[in-house]
Scaffold this motif. Sequence first.
Motif, PDB file in Angstrom:
ATOM      1  N   ILE A 279     -13.471 -16.411  -8.236  1.00 40.54           N
ATOM      2  CA  ILE A 279     -13.111 -16.243  -6.830  1.00 40.54           C
ATOM      3  C   ILE A 279     -14.398 -16.252  -6.022  1.00 40.54           C
ATOM      4  CG2 ILE A 279     -12.055 -14.700  -5.137  1.00 40.54           C
ATOM      5  CD1 ILE A 279     -10.226 -13.693  -7.355  1.00 40.54           C
ATOM      6  N   THR A 280     -14.587 -17.248  -5.212  1.00 43.13           N
ATOM      7  CA  THR A 280     -15.855 -17.439  -4.515  1.00 43.13           C
ATOM      8  C   THR A 280     -15.819 -17.046  -3.045  1.00 43.13           C
ATOM      9  OG1 THR A 280     -15.291 -19.740  -4.002  1.00 43.13           O
ATOM     10  CG2 THR A 280     -16.504 -19.329  -6.054  1.00 43.13           C
ATOM     11  N   HIS A 281     -14.634 -16.779  -2.527  1.00 46.90           N
ATOM     12  CA  HIS A 281     -14.536 -16.405  -1.114  1.00 46.90           C
ATOM     13  C   HIS A 281     -13.917 -15.019  -1.002  1.00 46.90           C
ATOM     14  CE1 HIS A 281     -14.779 -17.420   3.120  1.00 46.90           C
ATOM     15  NE2 HIS A 281     -13.598 -16.844   3.287  1.00 46.90           N
ATOM     16  N   PRO A 282     -14.301 -14.224   0.004  1.00 46.53           N
ATOM     17  CA  PRO A 282     -13.736 -12.870   0.141  1.00 46.53           C
ATOM     18  C   PRO A 282     -12.216 -12.906   0.143  1.00 46.53           C
ATOM     19  CG  PRO A 282     -15.571 -13.149   1.659  1.00 46.53           C
ATOM     20  CD  PRO A 282     -15.342 -14.492   1.021  1.00 46.53           C
ATOM     21  N   PRO A 283     -11.585 -12.063  -0.667  1.00 48.51           N
ATOM     22  CA  PRO A 283     -10.118 -12.083  -0.746  1.00 48.51           C
ATOM     23  C   PRO A 283      -9.474 -11.488   0.499  1.00 48.51           C
ATOM     24  CG  PRO A 283     -11.003 -10.328  -2.120  1.00 48.51           C
ATOM     25  CD  PRO A 283     -12.181 -11.107  -1.617  1.00 48.51           C
ATOM     26  N   PHE A 284      -8.223 -11.802   0.698  1.00 45.14           N
ATOM     27  CA  PHE A 284      -7.424 -11.286   1.807  1.00 45.14           C
ATOM     28  C   PHE A 284      -6.157 -10.710   1.215  1.00 45.14           C
ATOM     29  CE2 PHE A 284      -4.116 -11.809   5.067  1.00 45.14           C
ATOM     30  CZ  PHE A 284      -4.713 -11.182   6.153  1.00 45.14           C
ATOM     31  N   CYS A 285      -5.930  -9.419   1.413  1.00 44.98           N
ATOM     32  CA  CYS A 285      -4.771  -8.742   0.830  1.00 44.98           C
ATOM     33  C   CYS A 285      -3.974  -8.093   1.952  1.00 44.98           C
ATOM     34  CB  CYS A 285      -5.235  -7.698  -0.181  1.00 44.98           C
ATOM     35  SG  CYS A 285      -3.907  -7.013  -1.184  1.00 44.98           S
ATOM     36  N   ALA A 286      -2.675  -8.370   2.008  1.00 47.51           N
ATOM     37  CA  ALA A 286      -1.833  -7.870   3.098  1.00 47.51           C
ATOM     38  C   ALA A 286      -0.545  -7.286   2.527  1.00 47.51           C
ATOM     39  CB  ALA A 286      -1.518  -8.998   4.084  1.00 47.51           C
ATOM     40  N   PRO A 287      -0.563  -6.041   2.037  1.00 42.56           N
ATOM     41  CA  PRO A 287       0.657  -5.431   1.501  1.00 42.56           C
ATOM     42  C   PRO A 287       1.683  -5.144   2.593  1.00 42.56           C
ATOM     43  CG  PRO A 287      -1.116  -3.812   1.615  1.00 42.56           C
ATOM     44  CD  PRO A 287      -1.718  -5.141   1.966  1.00 42.56           C
ATOM     45  N   HIS A 288       2.949  -5.139   2.214  1.00 38.59           N
ATOM     46  CA  HIS A 288       4.034  -4.845   3.148  1.00 38.59           C
ATOM     47  C   HIS A 288       4.014  -3.365   3.519  1.00 38.59           C
ATOM     48  CE1 HIS A 288       8.325  -4.467   4.483  1.00 38.59           C
ATOM     49  NE2 HIS A 288       8.061  -5.661   4.977  1.00 38.59           N
ATOM     50  N   HIS A 289       4.578  -3.033   4.682  1.00 36.77           N
ATOM     51  CA  HIS A 289       4.501  -1.645   5.136  1.00 36.77           C
ATOM     52  C   HIS A 289       5.357  -0.693   4.299  1.00 36.77           C
ATOM     53  CE1 HIS A 289       8.480  -1.771   7.086  1.00 36.77           C
ATOM     54  NE2 HIS A 289       8.136  -2.950   7.562  1.00 36.77           N
ATOM     55  N   THR A 290       6.181  -1.228   3.399  1.00 35.74           N
ATOM     56  CA  THR A 290       6.940  -0.366   2.485  1.00 35.74           C
ATOM     57  C   THR A 290       6.158  -0.052   1.207  1.00 35.74           C
ATOM     58  OG1 THR A 290       8.003  -2.317   1.527  1.00 35.74           O
ATOM     59  CG2 THR A 290       9.152  -1.216   3.333  1.00 35.74           C
ATOM     60  N   ALA A 291       4.919  -0.494   1.099  1.00 33.44           N
ATOM     61  CA  ALA A 291       4.127  -0.289  -0.122  1.00 33.44           C
ATOM     62  C   ALA A 291       3.928   1.207  -0.382  1.00 33.44           C
ATOM     63  CB  ALA A 291       2.783  -0.992   0.002  1.00 33.44           C
ATOM     64  N   SER A 292       3.948   1.573  -1.652  1.00 33.07           N
ATOM     65  CA  SER A 292       3.731   2.968  -2.037  1.00 33.07           C
ATOM     66  C   SER A 292       2.242   3.276  -2.095  1.00 33.07           C
ATOM     67  CB  SER A 292       4.361   3.228  -3.403  1.00 33.07           C
ATOM     68  OG  SER A 292       3.674   2.476  -4.406  1.00 33.07           O
ATOM     69  N   ARG A 293       1.940   4.553  -2.291  1.00 31.68           N
ATOM     70  CA  ARG A 293       0.536   4.945  -2.405  1.00 31.68           C
ATOM     71  C   ARG A 293      -0.106   4.301  -3.624  1.00 31.68           C
ATOM     72  NH1 ARG A 293      -1.071  11.218  -2.077  1.00 31.68           N
ATOM     73  NH2 ARG A 293       0.460  10.961  -0.428  1.00 31.68           N
ATOM     74  N   ALA A 294       0.622   4.251  -4.742  1.00 29.68           N
ATOM     75  CA  ALA A 294       0.069   3.629  -5.952  1.00 29.68           C
ATOM     76  C   ALA A 294      -0.186   2.138  -5.734  1.00 29.68           C
ATOM     77  CB  ALA A 294       1.012   3.841  -7.136  1.00 29.68           C
ATOM     78  N   ALA A 295       0.708   1.471  -5.000  1.00 29.69           N
ATOM     79  CA  ALA A 295       0.497   0.048  -4.733  1.00 29.69           C
ATOM     80  C   ALA A 295      -0.724  -0.170  -3.857  1.00 29.69           C
ATOM     81  CB  ALA A 295       1.738  -0.546  -4.067  1.00 29.69           C
ATOM     82  N   LEU A 296      -1.014   0.774  -2.977  1.00 31.38           N
ATOM     83  CA  LEU A 296      -2.128   0.595  -2.060  1.00 31.38           C
ATOM     84  C   LEU A 296      -3.464   0.954  -2.703  1.00 31.38           C
ATOM     85  CD1 LEU A 296      -2.536  -0.325   0.862  1.00 31.38           C
ATOM     86  CD2 LEU A 296      -2.552   2.080   1.532  1.00 31.38           C
ATOM     87  N   VAL A 297      -3.549   2.101  -3.364  1.00 32.80           N
ATOM     88  CA  VAL A 297      -4.845   2.545  -3.897  1.00 32.80           C
ATOM     89  C   VAL A 297      -4.947   2.405  -5.410  1.00 32.80           C
ATOM     90  CG1 VAL A 297      -5.202   4.134  -1.989  1.00 32.80           C
ATOM     91  CG2 VAL A 297      -4.127   4.964  -4.068  1.00 32.80           C
ATOM     92  N   GLY A 298      -3.844   2.072  -6.090  1.00 35.04           N
ATOM     93  CA  GLY A 298      -3.886   1.924  -7.541  1.00 35.04           C
ATOM     94  C   GLY A 298      -3.226   3.091  -8.226  1.00 35.04           C
TER      95      GLY A 298
END
Length: 520
Positions: A279-298
């Motif tokens: 991966i050579t370019h900065p990634p872009f991550c856009a989770p949905h607003h229903t994402a859980s805490r684990a989905a957001l921070v691991g």
Amino acid sequence: MALARTRAVALLGVDGALVDVEAAITSGVPGLHLVGLPDAALNEARSRARAAILNSGEQWPNRHVTVSLFPASMPKRGSGFDVAIAVALLGAEDAFPTRACADMVMIGELGLDGRVRPVAGVLPAVLAAAEAGADTVVVPRANLAEASLVPGVRVIGVHSLRALVCRLRDQPPPEEEADDPAEEEAAPSRLNGLAARSRARRGDLDLADVRGQADARKVLEVSAAGGHHLLLTGPPGCGKTMLAERLPTLLPELDHDAALEVTAIHSVAGGLPAGQPLITHPPFCAPHHTASRAALVGGGSNRLIQPGAVSLAHRGVLFLDESPEFAGGVLDALRQPLEEGEVVIARSGATARFPARFTLLLAANRCPCAAAKSRDCKCPPTIRERYLARLSGPLLDRIDLKADLKEVSRAELRYDLQLAESSATVAERVLVARDRARRRLADLPWRTNADVPGRELRRRFAPPDRVLAALDGPLADGRLSARGLDRVVRVAWTLADLAGKDAPTASQVDEAFGLWQGRS
């Protein structure tokens, strides 16, 4: 007693450690006994190894077999140990000289027919093997390009256990499974083409597509130049999402070390794009607003701890659209990674660390009714305040830049987009500004102005008192906190870099304070 040894890698997060895999064949009740804190998936390796060995035309020892994974106190997880277990067992059975596999590192899952299947986390595993001094690593052929990114290590890609055994016997591989040396040698050279295709995909988005919003464009440029977190508010349809999606087009390519960091995280998550090992370019991550805490921070169980969106956005952009709709506890979980640049996930049996140094971009409507025109909104002021108050004060205190977007006028909608600044034009200014910051921070461990800790900012890069005099009033009346002061100074340094100045001026400090407050 027959004894053979090879090595594998145990991963915890993106950190790995070498594991000695020893097989001993002794007298006793026939059976395979696996010791050394294996998890359920690893315990199942005995069945996969038996079927794979028999279907590869080799003999299964009808005696007591013990396979030990050392160090015994370290938890081992997943099916990536299959190949090492089968090879150690065959070495103990004298299928080939034991010295042939003793210094190798084996990574891969076995199919029942003897095929070597790909696994997640190959890149961080090979990096860990290289750091531990290993010089030869065996990986599944499907993971070969990914593993070949690590310099100084001989990487062997194999399709099957049968082909690997022929190599260990110093015999030519089976005709139908012959390895292609040209492919092994060519793996690193494919990266330039892959990077070009990645840039071509990014070319579909351009800042020139956004109509109007000159102030928001300026704020986006400052965010890209300094790595500053950003909050965009405004009515629906004013361009918040379009601006956010185009922020990555303003960012420079990742350097080699950063690219390996980012690729390692996506490798562990099993999310590397097909055919793109680096991966050579900065990634872009856009989770949905229903994402859980684990989905957001691991999170995850002791068996499998996975990185979240904040780590998948490492060295890139994390975009939270409709940010007030996220659960309050989810948003507040961002506070530690925003400050520390990493996430620590603790479980009863293990603690994993994932890097998480990203640019946070929040977008929010002004009220819950999301009226496209201000005159159509019937929400009373208390409702509006309560809605935006879902973004807590401590979280907003960590946001460097704020911009309130206006409704796009009819003149702006009719504006000729060919006259608007493109992403390439703005990206050139961003690159120059980042280069100035890089030279200033050359002997320090930080990459951008936003990375510099507050204590170092005050000690090494504090502007003169006369330049900061305009901030005395806001500090005194509580409009500006101590953390907010650090963020204003960081933004002022970025404005100075964009202007080609050696240090911030009083006007740039005042402009930075306005950007921090949300006024242009």
